[in-house]
Write a protein that holds these residues in place. Sequence first.
Motif, PDB file in Angstrom:
ATOM      1  N   GLY A   1      -5.669   4.899   2.298  1.00 52.97           N
ATOM      2  CA  GLY A   1      -7.101   4.683   2.070  1.00 52.97           C
ATOM      3  C   GLY A   1      -7.914   4.253   3.261  1.00 52.97           C
ATOM      4  O   GLY A   1      -9.116   3.989   3.129  1.00 52.97           O
ATOM      5  N   ALA A   2      -7.303   4.161   4.453  1.00 49.82           N
ATOM      6  CA  ALA A   2      -8.040   3.714   5.633  1.00 49.82           C
ATOM      7  C   ALA A   2      -8.835   4.862   6.253  1.00 49.82           C
ATOM      8  O   ALA A   2      -8.507   6.042   6.069  1.00 49.82           O
ATOM      9  CB  ALA A   2      -7.078   3.134   6.669  1.00 49.82           C
TER      10      ALA A   2
ATOM     11  N   PHE B   1      -1.963  -7.624  -0.306  1.00 48.22           N
ATOM     12  CA  PHE B   1      -2.342  -6.837  -1.479  1.00 48.22           C
ATOM     13  C   PHE B   1      -2.553  -5.385  -1.063  1.00 48.22           C
ATOM     14  O   PHE B   1      -2.936  -5.086   0.067  1.00 48.22           O
ATOM     15  CB  PHE B   1      -3.586  -7.406  -2.167  1.00 48.22           C
ATOM     16  N   ALA B   2      -2.284  -4.476  -1.975  1.00 46.69           N
ATOM     17  CA  ALA B   2      -2.213  -3.045  -1.673  1.00 46.69           C
ATOM     18  C   ALA B   2      -3.539  -2.440  -1.237  1.00 46.69           C
ATOM     19  O   ALA B   2      -3.562  -1.464  -0.483  1.00 46.69           O
ATOM     20  CB  ALA B   2      -1.672  -2.291  -2.888  1.00 46.69           C
TER      21      ALA B   2
ATOM     22  N   ALA C   1       0.833  -1.207   0.000  1.00 47.10           N
ATOM     23  CA  ALA C   1       0.000   0.000   0.000  1.00 47.10           C
ATOM     24  C   ALA C   1       0.867   1.256   0.000  1.00 47.10           C
ATOM     25  O   ALA C   1       0.594   2.219  -0.722  1.00 47.10           O
ATOM     26  CB  ALA C   1      -0.928  -0.013   1.209  1.00 47.10           C
ATOM     27  N   LEU C   2       1.921   1.246   0.814  1.00 45.92           N
ATOM     28  CA  LEU C   2       2.815   2.405   0.873  1.00 45.92           C
ATOM     29  C   LEU C   2       3.564   2.592  -0.442  1.00 45.92           C
ATOM     30  O   LEU C   2       3.784   3.713  -0.891  1.00 45.92           O
ATOM     31  CB  LEU C   2       3.801   2.237   2.028  1.00 45.92           C
ATOM     32  N   LYS C   3       3.968   1.486  -1.055  1.00 47.53           N
ATOM     33  CA  LYS C   3       4.655   1.562  -2.340  1.00 47.53           C
ATOM     34  C   LYS C   3       3.734   2.114  -3.437  1.00 47.53           C
ATOM     35  O   LYS C   3       4.194   2.760  -4.382  1.00 47.53           O
ATOM     36  CB  LYS C   3       5.164   0.173  -2.754  1.00 47.53           C
ATOM     37  N   SER C   4       2.442   1.836  -3.307  1.00 49.94           N
ATOM     38  CA  SER C   4       1.493   2.265  -4.344  1.00 49.94           C
ATOM     39  C   SER C   4       1.083   3.724  -4.188  1.00 49.94           C
ATOM     40  O   SER C   4       0.409   4.265  -5.067  1.00 49.94           O
ATOM     41  CB  SER C   4       0.241   1.377  -4.305  1.00 49.94           C
ATOM     42  N   LYS C   5       1.478   4.348  -3.075  1.00 53.13           N
ATOM     43  CA  LYS C   5       1.108   5.743  -2.808  1.00 53.13           C
ATOM     44  C   LYS C   5       2.378   6.571  -2.615  1.00 53.13           C
ATOM     45  O   LYS C   5       2.843   6.776  -1.498  1.00 53.13           O
ATOM     46  CB  LYS C   5       0.235   5.836  -1.553  1.00 53.13           C
TER      47      LYS C   5
END
Length: 322
Positions: A190-191, A157-158, A42-46
Amino acid sequence: MLQNFWRERKPVTNYANNESTFIFNTLTIIGIGLIGSSLARALKSKPGLVKQIIASDSNKENLAKALELGIADSTCENINDAVSNSDCVILCTPIGTYETIVKKIAHSLPAGCVLSDVGSVKAEPIENIVQYLPSNVHLVPGHPIAGTEKSGPEAGFASLFEGRYWLLTPLENADREAVFKMRRLCEGIGAMVEEMDINYHDKVLAITSHLPHLIAYTIVGTADDLEDQTQADVIRFSASGFRDFTRIAGSNPIMWRDVFLNNREAVLEMLQRFSEDLTLLQRAIRWGEGDVLEALFTRTRDIRRGVIDARQDVPPSPDDTK
């Protein structure tokens, strides 16, 4: 006891990355299983949340897989080296490991470092670790209400945390800038973030998560104790209700062992209330009291509708990214 501990601690706002555009420059994830690897993804995707991610795990294969998957910038088997230059460390291991880990890394944590976690129980695990923390390390406990029954770095998963609650349970007199940074980090992936008292957290999770898992383990265990032919037919003709129970019962056994041992009082309280309600249902079925059954089923259906309205009815899935 925890609150008294924190009254004696003075907040320190000496952050190493105050001038950085990132929330954290170096974030270390200890434990790269389902939650840890999902957090890394998730961090890598943002872009813009963290500059560098370090993964640490007692399992060398997990570290190799993290590099292979590209979800960490580097890995470190030595846990003290892994945290020595980090401005944020997040424990993603079973809560039964917290005390051993924190006792070991406490004096390697840099001044101003934020220490958080993802555990499903708060009061007892946090009480066990605060005694080891230097006054210039900021503890911000957390708990994402997300997960699946799968485990390991490949299972992450992200999108796991998108649209899910991430509860922060800071203690009295916690450093508010540290809390704010954790809020920004969690919201950034996204949380939906809310703060909650640690004892209230454990009581709520005892009924919404811990007791359902205990019931699932029991029902599936009962099916396993049946005669061979009956057991085979139970599996072969599983209806949706039993399938859901088997999914829950497929969760990490070590993690859930630690949950029940660390939240025993709240779980036992809810288990007692559940047992009493189950006795009433047993009586209603025995004596043909259909009105009692219908009244309960109607009331519980309304709760289900509330879960749907809150958009918490569908378990997270890797397909959410498609």
